[in-house]
Design a protein around this motif. Sequence first.
Motif, PDB file in Angstrom:
ATOM      1  N   GLU A 218      -0.075  -9.433  13.090  1.00  0.00           N
ATOM      2  CA  GLU A 218      -0.590  -9.968  11.823  1.00  0.00           C
ATOM      3  C   GLU A 218      -1.654  -9.023  11.271  1.00  0.00           C
ATOM      4  OE1 GLU A 218      -2.303 -14.267  10.191  1.00  0.00           O
ATOM      5  OE2 GLU A 218      -1.661 -14.028  12.278  1.00  0.00           O
ATOM      6  N   LEU A 219      -1.270  -8.268  10.242  1.00  0.00           N
ATOM      7  CA  LEU A 219      -2.132  -7.215   9.712  1.00  0.00           C
ATOM      8  C   LEU A 219      -3.253  -7.732   8.820  1.00  0.00           C
ATOM      9  CD1 LEU A 219       0.726  -4.785   8.662  1.00  0.00           C
ATOM     10  CD2 LEU A 219      -1.017  -4.268  10.356  1.00  0.00           C
ATOM     11  N   GLY A 220      -3.043  -8.864   8.174  1.00  0.00           N
ATOM     12  CA  GLY A 220      -3.885  -9.297   7.067  1.00  0.00           C
ATOM     13  C   GLY A 220      -3.136  -9.043   5.766  1.00  0.00           C
ATOM     14  N   HIS A 221      -3.216  -9.978   4.836  1.00  0.00           N
ATOM     15  CA  HIS A 221      -2.420  -9.887   3.599  1.00  0.00           C
ATOM     16  C   HIS A 221      -2.747  -8.604   2.838  1.00  0.00           C
ATOM     17  CE1 HIS A 221      -0.074 -12.433   0.592  1.00  0.00           C
ATOM     18  NE2 HIS A 221      -0.250 -11.266  -0.002  1.00  0.00           N
ATOM     19  N   TYR A 222      -4.012  -8.369   2.594  1.00  0.00           N
ATOM     20  CA  TYR A 222      -4.422  -7.177   1.837  1.00  0.00           C
ATOM     21  C   TYR A 222      -4.009  -5.904   2.559  1.00  0.00           C
ATOM     22  CZ  TYR A 222      -7.411  -3.756  -0.495  1.00  0.00           C
ATOM     23  OH  TYR A 222      -7.873  -2.648  -1.167  1.00  0.00           O
ATOM     24  N   GLN A 223      -4.308  -5.851   3.862  1.00  0.00           N
ATOM     25  CA  GLN A 223      -4.035  -4.626   4.618  1.00  0.00           C
ATOM     26  C   GLN A 223      -2.550  -4.282   4.616  1.00  0.00           C
ATOM     27  OE1 GLN A 223      -6.000  -7.099   5.543  1.00  0.00           O
ATOM     28  NE2 GLN A 223      -7.877  -6.350   6.507  1.00  0.00           N
ATOM     29  N   SER A 224      -1.698  -5.295   4.696  1.00  0.00           N
ATOM     30  CA  SER A 224      -0.260  -5.016   4.769  1.00  0.00           C
ATOM     31  C   SER A 224       0.277  -4.441   3.468  1.00  0.00           C
ATOM     32  CB  SER A 224       0.511  -6.296   5.136  1.00  0.00           C
ATOM     33  OG  SER A 224       0.510  -7.231   4.063  1.00  0.00           O
TER      34      SER A 224
END
Length: 258
Positions: A218-224
Amino acid sequence: MRIQYIIDTLERLAPPRLQDEWDNSGLQVGFPESEVRRILVCLDVTEAIVDEAIAKKCELIVSHHPLIFKALRQVSDATYQQRCVVKALAAGVSIYSAHTSLDNAPGGVNHTIAGRLGLRDLRWLQAREDGTGGAGLVGELPQALRDVDFLARVKEVFGVQCLRHSALDGREIRRVALCGGAGAFLLRDAIRAGADCFLSGEFHYHDYFENGGVLLGELGHYQSEQYTQDLLQEYLTGNCPGLEVIRTALDTNPICND
């Protein structure tokens, strides 16, 4: 250059017909006949982004996430969306968003993520019936990596300080499924595709219990989706000659990992 020309250009990459039915990609604020000389590209539209566009004399903001998802009940200062609309209109700044139309497009958001990871033999996790696009991707690494080494590489590629994931067991990762943003709805498809790992921006708590043996990252929404800004900048620069296309200098991620 007229905004309509820029819209037509963007929609060759991200056709509106590819967007999900709940989405609101397209022109958010402004008028198609307005003239544009400079564009600001970003992931999210915030008041600070509109201020940046004004300061840098950009007549158009092109974002990934739409400013407006639901109809505004008023145009005042009650919400940040309303304040952005008022500020943009007052300054003559237009706003266009390519959201799931770009997620689901060949060469779009998910292909950009796959390219950063060096995945090969890409195919859709959920292909559209007409074969023109799809949701999520699955592909192969050139060489298998141990789970701990693969996640370390992911953290490096995406600049992620805190990567949430399911339990490690020393497995080899070769087949990787991915979806930028909120991709939990594709978990069953990733399992059916035989993925060793499924990367996305967000998962639900219970997905970690029901992962079918697939390693979840799970990268994070922004990071992905952060490299979507580069995708938009490069595409517009290459296809709208004479326009200056600026990538925002702001990090609009609203979530902090301390």
